[in-house]
Design an enzyme around this catalytic site. Structure first.
Site, mmCIF file in Angstrom:
data_model
loop_
_atom_site.group_PDB
_atom_site.id
_atom_site.type_symbol
_atom_site.label_atom_id
_atom_site.label_comp_id
_atom_site.label_asym_id
_atom_site.label_seq_id
_atom_site.Cartn_x
_atom_site.Cartn_y
_atom_site.Cartn_z
ATOM 1 N N VAL A 1 46.503 41.768 40.667
ATOM 2 C CA VAL A 1 45.528 40.911 41.350
ATOM 3 C C VAL A 1 44.598 40.328 40.294
ATOM 4 C CG1 VAL A 1 45.587 42.057 43.608
ATOM 5 C CG2 VAL A 1 44.046 42.917 41.825
ATOM 6 N N SER A 2 43.917 39.234 40.657
ATOM 7 C CA SER A 2 43.075 38.528 39.682
ATOM 8 C C SER A 2 41.697 39.146 39.501
ATOM 9 C CB SER A 2 42.913 37.067 40.098
ATOM 10 O OG SER A 2 44.172 36.446 40.155
ATOM 11 N N THR A 3 41.145 39.750 40.562
ATOM 12 C CA THR A 3 39.787 40.297 40.471
ATOM 13 C C THR A 3 39.724 41.684 41.088
ATOM 14 O OG1 THR A 3 38.996 39.516 42.630
ATOM 15 C CG2 THR A 3 38.872 37.943 40.789
#
Length: 199
Positions: A14-16
């Site tokens: 995931v990005s964050t």
């Protein structure tokens, strides 16, 4: 005799930190259960697609090099990288190691001829992307030069060179001369070397 179960690494990202890899992991575990794969590890990263620091991916590739896995599974290709160049490098290394790749959303499985062909096309497009970037860079530099732009280190004026020679002749050190004349140490060192060669 039953065929040996494939050792599969699940890669999720995931990005964050506000997002969760749980849905990706559950989906891949369902696929693995149906295919009778042996899941040897879940490699979980929180990093943007363009981030160069992905510790779980690095760890997974290290395990692939140690021949601990037969296949890498991800929910989709965007989990593995954002640029064609980056992806093609990863695909090529997996291919060289004899590790297959499964991408659930794209229905890519490199243990099949169709899956191998798709990855071959990705490699072709990555080469094309690299060549186009290089071509645009060279064209941009040529246009800038035509307008009179200069590249590289600035030319050291004769007055500065003479001042460096004079101070060096007085026995001053490289650092002191650079500080005194507000020039780079490498410039002073280059002129000092020239003086030594001419002596």
């Amino acid at each position: 005799m039953e065929p040996k179960s494939r050792r599969v690494a699940l890669y999720v990202r995931v990005s964050t930190g506000h997002q969760s890899t749980e849905v990706q992991t559950m989906r891949l575990q369902e696929v693995a259960a149906r295919a009778n794969w042996n899941v040897v590890g879940v490699y979980d990263d929180t990093a943007s697609g363009v981030s160069t620091k992905r510790t779980a991916l690095d760890r997974m590739m290290a395990d692939a090099r140690r021949r601990r896995i037969d296949m890498v599974a991800a929910v989709d290709v965007s989990r593995l990288g954002r640029s064609l160049h980056q992806l093609a490098g990863l695909f090529e290394e997996l291919r060289a190691l004899g590790v297959d790749l499964y991408l659930d959303r794209e229905s890519v499985d490199t243990s099949t001829p169709a899956g191998r062909a798709l990855l071959g096309m990705a490699s072709v497009f990555a080469t094309f992307e690299r060549e186009m970037i290089a071509e645009r860079t060279h064209a941009g530099l040529a246009r800038a030069r035509a307008r009179g732009a200069r590249f590289g280190r600035p030319v050291t004026g004769d007055g500065t060179c003479d001042a460096i020679r004079a101070l060096r002749s007085q026995g001053l050190g490289i650092n002191k001369i650079a500080a005194e004349l507000k020039v780079g140490k490498s410039v002073v060192q280059r002129i000092a070397d020239e003086m030594k060669a001419q002596a």
